[in-house]
Each structure stands twice: as structure tokens, then as C-alpha cells.
Design a protein around this motif. Structure first.
Motif, PDB file in Angstrom:
ATOM      1  N   VAL A   1       0.834  -1.209   0.000  1.00  7.57           N
ATOM      2  CA  VAL A   1       0.000   0.000   0.000  1.00  7.57           C
ATOM      3  C   VAL A   1       0.866   1.256   0.000  1.00  7.57           C
ATOM      4  N   THR A   2       1.704   1.389   1.028  1.00 16.81           N
ATOM      5  CA  THR A   2       2.440   2.644   1.194  1.00 16.81           C
ATOM      6  C   THR A   2       3.369   2.926   0.009  1.00 16.81           C
ATOM      7  N   VAL A   3       4.234   1.967  -0.303  1.00 15.91           N
ATOM      8  CA  VAL A   3       5.241   2.231  -1.336  1.00 15.91           C
ATOM      9  C   VAL A   3       4.601   2.523  -2.696  1.00 15.91           C
TER      10      VAL A   3
ATOM     11  N   LEU B   1       8.128   9.859  -3.846  1.00 13.16           N
ATOM     12  CA  LEU B   1       9.467   9.300  -3.634  1.00 13.16           C
ATOM     13  C   LEU B   1      10.370   9.584  -4.819  1.00 13.16           C
ATOM     14  N   LEU B   2       9.844   9.353  -6.017  1.00 14.16           N
ATOM     15  CA  LEU B   2      10.647   9.610  -7.212  1.00 14.16           C
ATOM     16  C   LEU B   2      11.017  11.083  -7.299  1.00 14.16           C
TER      17      LEU B   2
ATOM     18  N   ASP C   1      16.725  15.564  -4.817  1.00 11.95           N
ATOM     19  CA  ASP C   1      17.899  15.334  -3.978  1.00 11.95           C
ATOM     20  C   ASP C   1      19.151  15.192  -4.856  1.00 11.95           C
ATOM     21  N   THR C   2      18.989  14.481  -5.974  1.00  8.16           N
ATOM     22  CA  THR C   2      20.114  14.304  -6.895  1.00  8.16           C
ATOM     23  C   THR C   2      20.554  15.652  -7.465  1.00  8.16           C
ATOM     24  N   VAL C   3      19.574  16.476  -7.827  1.00  4.16           N
ATOM     25  CA  VAL C   3      19.904  17.808  -8.357  1.00  4.16           C
ATOM     26  C   VAL C   3      20.755  18.562  -7.335  1.00  4.16           C
TER      27      VAL C   3
ATOM     28  N   PHE D   1      11.070  17.513 -14.302  1.00  2.00           N
ATOM     29  CA  PHE D   1       9.989  18.260 -14.933  1.00  2.00           C
ATOM     30  C   PHE D   1       8.884  17.305 -15.395  1.00  2.00           C
ATOM     31  N   ARG D   2       9.282  16.186 -15.976  1.00  2.00           N
ATOM     32  CA  ARG D   2       8.285  15.202 -16.412  1.00  2.00           C
ATOM     33  C   ARG D   2       7.492  14.681 -15.225  1.00  2.00           C
ATOM     34  N   LEU D   3       8.190  14.427 -14.133  1.00  2.00           N
ATOM     35  CA  LEU D   3       7.495  13.932 -12.937  1.00  2.00           C
ATOM     36  C   LEU D   3       6.485  14.961 -12.449  1.00  2.00           C
TER      37      LEU D   3
END
Lengths: 322, 297
Positions: free
Chosen positions: A237-239, A246-247, A253-255, A315-317
Motif C-alpha cells: 500500500v504505502t510504497v 518518492l521519485l 535530492d540528486t539535483v 519536470f516530467r514527474l
């Protein structure tokens, strides 16, 4: 305040419904005479400042940097004469084992630190949305460090992880050997990661808790009716429900971590033994310490292209959320 | 992505019912939460207490390790008086504040009309312009700070407030969030206003802006925090102490050969106070905007 804004929107929507004529369907705009021409003029006026800013503050410097990568300096220093060199700078960088090491280190650092930070932030978020005594207090505790700017975190850990600092004091008291941290090629990068994570984890936790609170309660109830345990509920459910936040947080974070600079410049200067040299610092050092601005710009260009690819994903996300 | 922060508290309250639960489990989880919380907080407390003791004791108190390692036996405000006195840290803080605040004003003046035009107007290439602005401003400007600093020096903007402010005014997420919010305003409202003879500027300022306080606060925060924690840019652009921002002033005291850790901790805490107050007061606006729920997915 937000409740007010909500209220405002609702009120406005109600007014809109009663006020607009039935002919004013959302998409068609009746009676708008000059139409597109006027829209275009207004668009130019409204978008002008933003477009000027992006041209002057992003595109022009980027184009300038890209252009300068095609030249090399005759002689040493920032004022030396330049001559056209084609792709010589790229060839030089991409055949330089030190630069390739830097590139690989930057990517590897990000492949490790970002998933680890997000996994920890997620674990702590899941823990801190449970009904536990003092939940709000523990949340604030985890959140406090992310109000500290990176330079503050660097100062704190720079002192805490000194040879004679309190962390080694604790290790010694526990009967363990004191560690070199920033002065060891094996531990320096991990120590840099700690500097970034102390403030980063609470920051991302803020977003993940927001996402967790939005997961439909009924799904949990359904899962518990089906007799699903905690772990099963989490994975089924959660994930899945948290996939998008999350994505997004992972990409953001990567940026941030791809241009990590402060602790490297302040605490290790890329060392010891190049072990903490990453792209951003490498470009800085080539430009200012080694007076090789063209090679520095080449490194910047490579960095920026990687960043653009990551931001395009971000941006797509964002767009998908519509 | 339409932001509905007010639904959140309700959802939180709806947390699992206090159904019969094993006490041991709750106790263990609480213990875990407390340990994690304290672990995150402890370095900040150590900094705070370290800034209130004589600088040499920060390291001097490590051995023997004990509660005195954390809690000073001599309390003093000397570090702060030195920071605000001979170190001129007050000036740096004021510079940081000025740069961040003006950036917010300019940034909103730039982003709001852009987001408005990209929401309500129809013109060829609209989505392309939107993508250019958002993606272009989302790439952290650190990435091109070095070539940009050389350019700004040519433009004689080095050692100026204008030079410090300009690169921080564009924020991709701010433009994105504003447009997202503006889209939630019913277009019939705008049409009614046009029938009444209102121009676009008036519609934007009187209709869209008042309905979008959440997105405005969020955008202002994004721009403010970006500028407040900026480090590389002022490092490259400003050499004049009078114009220097607080983040660099702290780094200077750190790199000085004769460090005083108490003063450094005091400085680091002082630059954390403003973001702390802002984030604790406004965290709702901050968190809701960026990563929104998976619910709509």
C-alpha cells in the motif's frame, strides 16, 4: 492562512458559477474580439521580464561557457591570449585519468548518497506518522538540522569529526579506535555525505510525511481487513501510493547533491588524495586555482548537461501530476 | 498537484484508531523515534552550548568525556559580542537579509506575471516557453556560477548587491507552482472581469494573486532560502567585506588560522535562526507544494 485561501477559492468558485452567463463555457471565450493578437501582446509584456532573466542569467552564460570550451590559452593565466582549439579541451579532459576519476566519483557518490538519504527519510517518515507519544516533538527534532545552512553543517561536523573532537572522544570512551574522518582518503567522502545528510534527511522527510498523510486511509483499512501485516501493508500500500513523491524527492535530492560544493571547499579541498574531488569543485579549482578557465568551462559544460538531463526527468514527474 | 493543505490535518487526525495495540510495540517504537530525534538534535544542541562557552573549551572539554563535554561550566556571551563587535557579523547578516528579501520581491514580480500569462493566455509556443522557464531555472545556478561570475565581472556587477541578487530571482519550481495554482482559479471569473472591462494586469493582481496566497508564500520561501544559503556565488562575486553575506563570513572565520570554535558555532546558529523561524512557521506551505500526494496518481 491556507484555510483562508481555500475559503477564498471556494467563494470565488461559487461566485463564478452564479456570475458567469451560461454561454461562457470554460473553453470558448465568446465576445473576445481582437483575440490572439491581443493575447500575444499581453504575453510578451507579462513574460518579458522572466524571459529576459532566463536569457541573461542562464542562456548567455551557458552559451559563453560552451563557446569558451572551444578555445585554449596560449601561455598561463586568466589574461593569456586565446586561440581556437576545436574539441581539444574535451579530448584533454576525457583522457585525463584524474578528471575521469572525478566524474566517476561524482556519479558514484550520487548513486549511493541519494537512495540512502531518501530511504532513511522514508523510514523515519513512516515511523513518525505512527501514533506515538511525543510524535510532534520527535518530528521537530529531526527537522531542526535542516534549518542549518550547509555552511553551518560543514562547520559543525568539521569540528565534531576532528582528531581531538567529541566523536572520537565518544569512540575512545567506548573502547574503539579514534578515526581520521576528513583526513583519510577512505573516510573523507563518507564524512562529507554525513555533513549533507544531517541537514538533508529532515528536509526530505518533510515532503514524505506530507505524501504519507495524503495516502487514502481506506486503503489501510482495506489492507488490515484483509489481514495484511505491517510489512505487507508497507510494501503493497504505502510504497506504491508513494511512488511519485518518492521519485520526485529522489530526483530533487540528486539535483542538489550533484553540485555539492561547500563541505568540499571548506573542509577537505578535494583531498586527501583527490578522494573528495567532485565535478563542481573540480571546475572551481581548474578555473581559480589552476587558472585554466577553458578546461574549467569544459567541466562545467559536462556538469550542466548532466544536470539538464536530471532536471528534465524532474519536470516530467511534475507534469505527470496534473 | 492542486494544493489543499487544509485537508491535511484532517487526514492526520484520521490516523489509525487507538485500537488495542501491544504496549511493548508502541514503547519500542517510541524509544526508537526518541533516539533518532535526539541523534539529529544533539549536534545542534552541542553547537548552541558551544557558542555559549569560551571558544577553547569546545575541544578542551572533550577529555575527560562527560556531561561537561556538552554543558559549559563557564557560561559567556563573549562569542556573540565578538561576532557583532570586531568581526562585523551583524553587517554580513544584514547583507544576507537584504539580498534575500529583494530577491523575493523581484522574483515574485517576475514569476507571477509569467505564470499568469502561461495560465490564461493562448499563444503559439506556450508550452515550450513554460518548459524553458521551469527547466532553465530548475538547473541550480551553481552549475553555471563560474562562467556567470566571469560575465558579471565584465558587466561590472562584481562586489555589488545587484550582482548578488540577480541570479537568485529565477526559480523554476516557483513558476511551476504558481501556474499550477492559477489553473485552479475558474476561468469564468476572469471572463466575468473582462466583461466588466478589467485589464489583464488588474485581473491578475485583484483576482488571481489574492486567491493564491499558498503558492505565493511557497514561492517566496523557495527564493528566500535559495539566496539565504547561497555560498558559491557570493564566494566568486564578492571580495569586499562590506558587501559580503553571512555564509561566507562564517567560512572565513573557519579558514582563519586562529579559530575560535565558539564564535564559529555562534555564527552558524545565527544564520540558522531566520530559516528556522520561517520554516517552522510556514512549513505547511513549503511541504505541500513540492512533492504532492500519490493519491491522485
Amino acid at each position: 492562512m491556507s484555510a483562508e485561501a481555500q475559503e477564498g477559492t471556494r467563494r470565488a468558485a461559487a461566485q463564478g458559477r452564479s456570475g458567469a452567463s451560461p454561454a461562457a463555457a470554460p473553453s470558448s471565450r465568446p465576445g473576445r474580439r481582437p483575440g490572439r493578437g491581443r493575447d500575444l501582446r499581453t504575453a510578451v509584456l507579462f513574460l518579458g521580464p522572466a524571459l529576459a532573466a532566463i536569457v541573461l542569467l542562464r542562456l548567455v552564460p551557458f552559451a559563453g561557457a560552451a563557446w569558451s570550451t572551444l578555445f585554449e590559452r596560449v601561455g598561463v593565466g586568466l589574461l593569456a591570449e586565446q586561440r581556437f582549439a576545436g574539441f581539444a579541451n574535451y579530448q584533454q579532459l576525457l583522457s585525463d585519468p584524474l578528471f575521469l576519476g572525478t566524474l566517476w566519483r561524482t556519479i558514484a557518490f550520487n548513486l549511493v548518497i541519494n537512495p540512502v538519504q531518501i530511504a532513511l527519510a522514508m523510514a523515519i517518515s513512516v515511523l513518525l506518522v505512527q501514533r506515538l507519544p511525543g510524535r510532534g516533538l520527535w518530528r521537530v527534532f529531526v527537522f531542526v538540522p535542516c534549518t542549518v545552512p550547509l555552511v553551518g553543517s560543514s562547520v559543525a561536523w568539521g569540528v565534531a569529526l576532528r582528531q581531538d573532537g567529541p566523536v572520537n572522544g565518544v569512540l575512545t570512551a567506548l573502547g574503539l579506535a579514534p578515526q581520521p574522518f576528513f583526513t583519510s582518503p577512505q573516510q573523507a567522502l563518507a564524512s562529507i555525505a554525513l555533513v549533507a545528510s544531517w541537514i538533508g534527511i529532515g528536509y526530505w522527510m518533510l515532503f514524505l510525511i506530507g505524501g504519507l498523510n495524503d495516502v487514502n486511509r481506506e486503503l489501510y483499512e482495506a489492507a488490515s481487513l484483509d489481514g495484511a501485516g505491517r510489512w505487507r501493508t508497507f510494501t503493497s500500500v504505502t510504497v506504491p501510493m508513494m511512488k511519485r513523491p518518492l521519485l520526485f524527492v529522489l530526483v530533487a535530492d540528486t539535483v542538489a547533491n550533484f553540485v555539492l560544493f561547500v563541505p568540499v571547499q571548506l573542509l577537505t579541498n578535494g583531498g586527501p588524495d583527490q578522494s573528495t574531488t567532485m565535478l563542481m569543485f573540480d571546475a572551481y579549482r581548474r578555473t581559480y586555482t589552476y587558472s585554466q578557465p577553458n578546461l574549467g568551462a569544459t567541466a562545467i559544460l559536462i556538469l550542466t548537461l548532466i544536470m539538464l538531463a536530471i532536471v528534465a526527468v524532474q519536470f516530467r514527474l511534475l507534469k505527470e501530476e496534473d | 498537484m492542486a494544493v489543499h493543505p487544509s485537508t491535511r490535518p484532517t487526514a492526520a487526525r484520521g490516523d489509525r484508531r487507538p485500537a488495542p495495540r501491544r504496549w511493548v510495540g508502541t514503547a519500542l517504537l517510541t524509544l526508537l523515534a526518541a533516539v533518532i530525534g535526539v541523534a539529529f538534535l544533539l549536534p545542534a544542541v552541542w553547537m548552541l552550548l558551544g557558542s555559549l562557552r569560551p571558544g577553547s573549551e569546545v575541544i578542551g572539554s572533550v577529555s575527560p568525556l562527560g556531561w561537561r563535554t556538552l554543558v559549559p561550566d563557564t557560561w559567556t556571551l563573549d562569542n556573540y559580542s565578538a561576532l557583532f563587535g570586531q568581526l562585523g557579523f551583524g553587517r554580513s547578516l544584514a547583507n544576507s537579509l537584504l539580498v534575500a528579501l529583494v530577491s523575493v520581491l523581484l522574483g515574485l514580480a517576475l514569476s507571477v506575471p509569467a505564470a499568469y500569462a502561461l495560465t490564461v493566455l493562448r499563444f503559439p509556443g506556450r508550452e515550450g516557453v513554460f518548459a524553458l522557464l521551469v527547466v532553465g531555472f530548475m538547473v541550480p545556478f551553481e552549475a553555471i556560477a563560474i562562467p556567470m561570475a566571469q560575465l558579471f565581472t565584465q558587466w561590472h556587477l562584481d562586489n555589488t548587491y545587484v550582482g548578488l541578487i540577480l541570479p537568485g530571482i529565477g526559480n523554476g519550481l516557483a513558476i511551476f507552482n504558481l501556474r499550477q495554482f492559477f489553473r485552479g482559479v475558474p476561468s469564468s471569473l476572469r471572463e466575468a472581469a473582462i466583461v466588466d472591462g478589467a485589464g489583464e494586469f488588474r485581473i491578475m493582481t485583484r483576482l488571481y494573486v489574492p486567491l493564491s496566497t499558498t503558492a505565493l508564500i511557497n514561492s517566496a520561501l523557495l527564493i528566500f532560502l535559495g539566496q539565504w544559503s547561497a555560498y558559491l556565488w557570493p564566494l566568486l562575486l564578492v571580495s569586499d567585506q562590506e558587501k559580503q553575506v553571512a555564509a561566507i563570513a562564517i567560512a572565513r572565520t573557519f579558514s582563519d588560522t586562529e579559530f575560535n570554535f565558539g564564535q564559529m558555532f555562534g555564527g552558524a546558529l545565527l544564520i540558522s535562526v531566520v530559516p528556522a523561524v520561517l520554516l517552522l512557521l510556514l512549513q505547511r506551505y513549503f511541504a505541500t507544494s513540492i512533492a504532492s500526494s500519490g493519491e491522485k496518481g
